[in-house]
Design a protein around this motif. Sequence first.
Motif, mmCIF file in Angstrom:
data_model
loop_
_atom_site.group_PDB
_atom_site.id
_atom_site.type_symbol
_atom_site.label_atom_id
_atom_site.label_comp_id
_atom_site.label_asym_id
_atom_site.label_seq_id
_atom_site.Cartn_x
_atom_site.Cartn_y
_atom_site.Cartn_z
ATOM 1 N N GLU A 1 13.468 7.203 5.851
ATOM 2 C CA GLU A 1 13.918 5.889 6.143
ATOM 3 C C GLU A 1 13.190 4.348 6.744
ATOM 4 O OE1 GLU A 1 17.156 7.225 8.386
ATOM 5 O OE2 GLU A 1 18.283 7.774 6.177
ATOM 6 N N ILE A 2 12.309 4.695 7.791
ATOM 7 C CA ILE A 2 11.760 3.837 7.714
ATOM 8 C C ILE A 2 11.098 3.434 7.103
ATOM 9 C CG2 ILE A 2 10.199 3.457 9.535
ATOM 10 C CD1 ILE A 2 11.327 5.087 12.085
ATOM 11 N N ALA A 3 10.175 4.227 6.626
ATOM 12 C CA ALA A 3 9.119 3.541 5.317
ATOM 13 C C ALA A 3 9.777 2.965 4.229
ATOM 14 C CB ALA A 3 8.210 5.475 4.459
ATOM 15 N N LEU A 4 11.083 2.962 3.565
ATOM 16 C CA LEU A 4 11.389 2.881 3.185
ATOM 17 C C LEU A 4 12.309 1.580 3.032
ATOM 18 C CD1 LEU A 4 13.714 5.510 1.615
ATOM 19 C CD2 LEU A 4 11.527 4.646 0.779
ATOM 20 N N TRP A 5 13.050 1.238 4.456
ATOM 21 C CA TRP A 5 12.990 0.069 4.804
ATOM 22 C C TRP A 5 11.911 -1.137 4.735
ATOM 23 C CZ3 TRP A 5 11.803 -3.216 8.598
ATOM 24 C CH2 TRP A 5 12.656 -4.221 8.540
ATOM 25 N N VAL A 6 10.561 -0.209 5.260
ATOM 26 C CA VAL A 6 9.441 -1.200 5.690
ATOM 27 C C VAL A 6 9.117 -1.962 3.976
ATOM 28 C CG1 VAL A 6 7.493 -1.575 5.816
ATOM 29 C CG2 VAL A 6 8.471 -0.378 8.087
ATOM 30 N N GLN A 7 8.966 -0.948 3.055
ATOM 31 C CA GLN A 7 9.629 -1.552 2.000
ATOM 32 C C GLN A 7 10.953 -2.266 1.242
ATOM 33 O OE1 GLN A 7 8.931 2.131 -0.638
ATOM 34 N NE2 GLN A 7 8.312 0.551 -2.766
ATOM 35 N N LYS A 8 11.591 -1.737 1.604
ATOM 36 C CA LYS A 8 12.158 -2.896 0.812
ATOM 37 C C LYS A 8 11.676 -4.029 1.665
ATOM 38 C CE LYS A 8 17.130 -3.889 1.328
ATOM 39 N NZ LYS A 8 18.450 -3.499 2.059
ATOM 40 N N GLU A 9 11.747 -4.403 2.732
ATOM 41 C CA GLU A 9 11.652 -5.765 3.564
ATOM 42 C C GLU A 9 10.421 -6.517 3.396
ATOM 43 O OE1 GLU A 9 14.445 -7.437 6.001
ATOM 44 O OE2 GLU A 9 16.046 -5.621 3.939
ATOM 45 N N TYR A 10 9.502 -5.814 3.251
ATOM 46 C CA TYR A 10 7.982 -6.730 3.324
ATOM 47 C C TYR A 10 7.675 -5.948 2.548
ATOM 48 C CZ TYR A 10 9.098 -7.456 8.432
ATOM 49 O OH TYR A 10 9.609 -7.560 9.794
ATOM 50 N N GLY A 11 7.349 -5.350 1.887
ATOM 51 C CA GLY A 11 6.707 -5.231 -0.231
ATOM 52 C C GLY A 11 5.632 -3.996 -0.094
ATOM 53 N N VAL A 12 5.408 -3.438 1.298
ATOM 54 C CA VAL A 12 4.686 -2.477 1.933
ATOM 55 C C VAL A 12 5.165 -0.223 1.399
ATOM 56 C CG1 VAL A 12 3.060 -1.613 3.659
ATOM 57 C CG2 VAL A 12 3.935 -4.535 3.131
ATOM 58 N N VAL A 13 4.401 -0.268 0.802
ATOM 59 C CA VAL A 13 4.704 0.843 0.688
ATOM 60 C C VAL A 13 3.633 1.576 1.658
ATOM 61 C CG1 VAL A 13 3.589 2.436 -1.259
ATOM 62 C CG2 VAL A 13 4.655 0.912 -1.433
ATOM 63 N N ILE A 14 4.293 2.497 2.564
ATOM 64 C CA ILE A 14 3.503 3.521 3.611
ATOM 65 C C ILE A 14 3.678 5.108 2.845
ATOM 66 C CG2 ILE A 14 4.709 4.470 6.423
ATOM 67 C CD1 ILE A 14 4.169 1.556 5.603
ATOM 68 N N ALA A 15 2.785 5.258 2.350
ATOM 69 C CA ALA A 15 2.577 6.927 1.796
ATOM 70 C C ALA A 15 3.569 8.012 3.009
ATOM 71 C CB ALA A 15 1.241 6.643 1.522
ATOM 72 N N GLU A 16 3.595 8.742 2.073
ATOM 73 C CA GLU A 16 3.610 9.554 2.995
ATOM 74 C C GLU A 16 2.925 10.397 3.671
ATOM 75 O OE1 GLU A 16 5.871 14.336 2.332
ATOM 76 O OE2 GLU A 16 6.165 12.739 0.546
ATOM 77 N N GLY A 17 2.772 11.116 5.205
ATOM 78 C CA GLY A 17 2.075 10.733 6.407
ATOM 79 C C GLY A 17 2.083 10.493 6.717
ATOM 80 N N GLU A 18 1.874 9.219 6.543
ATOM 81 C CA GLU A 18 1.193 8.259 7.607
ATOM 82 C C GLU A 18 1.728 8.134 8.569
ATOM 83 O OE1 GLU A 18 -0.959 4.983 5.194
ATOM 84 O OE2 GLU A 18 1.101 5.047 4.142
ATOM 85 N N LEU A 19 2.525 7.926 8.779
ATOM 86 C CA LEU A 19 4.233 8.016 9.994
ATOM 87 C C LEU A 19 4.030 9.883 10.053
ATOM 88 C CD1 LEU A 19 6.540 5.385 9.464
ATOM 89 C CD2 LEU A 19 4.922 5.688 10.882
ATOM 90 N N HIS A 20 3.959 9.920 11.486
ATOM 91 C CA HIS A 20 4.095 11.937 11.098
ATOM 92 C C HIS A 20 4.873 11.855 12.838
ATOM 93 C CE1 HIS A 20 -0.103 11.226 13.082
ATOM 94 N NE2 HIS A 20 -0.234 10.804 12.527
ATOM 95 N N HIS A 21 5.136 13.359 12.649
ATOM 96 C CA HIS A 21 6.160 13.366 14.584
ATOM 97 C C HIS A 21 5.219 13.523 15.935
ATOM 98 C CE1 HIS A 21 8.266 15.626 11.394
ATOM 99 N NE2 HIS A 21 9.156 14.764 11.680
ATOM 100 N N GLU A 22 4.226 13.664 15.324
ATOM 101 C CA GLU A 22 2.847 13.457 16.654
ATOM 102 C C GLU A 22 2.698 12.208 16.602
ATOM 103 O OE1 GLU A 22 2.002 15.210 13.491
ATOM 104 O OE2 GLU A 22 2.860 16.761 14.305
ATOM 105 N N GLN A 23 2.839 11.013 16.021
ATOM 106 C CA GLN A 23 2.005 9.879 16.884
ATOM 107 C C GLN A 23 2.833 9.909 17.462
ATOM 108 O OE1 GLN A 23 2.714 7.695 12.515
ATOM 109 N NE2 GLN A 23 0.818 7.383 12.769
ATOM 110 N N THR A 24 2.792 8.482 18.698
ATOM 111 C CA THR A 24 3.427 8.446 19.825
ATOM 112 C C THR A 24 4.096 6.620 19.390
ATOM 113 O OG1 THR A 24 1.698 6.780 20.523
ATOM 114 C CG2 THR A 24 2.266 8.790 21.568
ATOM 115 N N VAL A 25 4.805 7.067 20.177
ATOM 116 C CA VAL A 25 5.842 5.192 19.284
ATOM 117 C C VAL A 25 5.245 4.197 19.554
ATOM 118 C CG1 VAL A 25 7.889 3.909 20.302
ATOM 119 C CG2 VAL A 25 8.562 5.957 20.321
#
Length: 75
Positions: A38-62
């Motif tokens: 949902e965060i990746a899709l929001w970024v794409q909608k708002e900024y036109g930037v594609v966040i590929a699957e796996g670029e955001l992951h659970h092990e990342q810190t905030v």
Amino acid sequence: MNTTILDLVAEKAELPAAQLDPAHTLEDIGLDSLHLMEIALWVQKEYGVVIAEGELHHEQTVGEAIAFLDTRVGG
């Protein structure tokens, strides 16, 4: 730090933005793969930037996730 992105992460975690600890992982604050998508899709909608699957992951810190997204959107 992009306040809008921080607010979105806080909203998805159902926490006030002020309570987000940059050292906690996304998993620690309760975000699952659906939230990350949902965060990746929001970024794409708002900024036109594609966040590929796996670029955001659970092990990342905030902090890492916010910095990554800020960099991608030019914040």
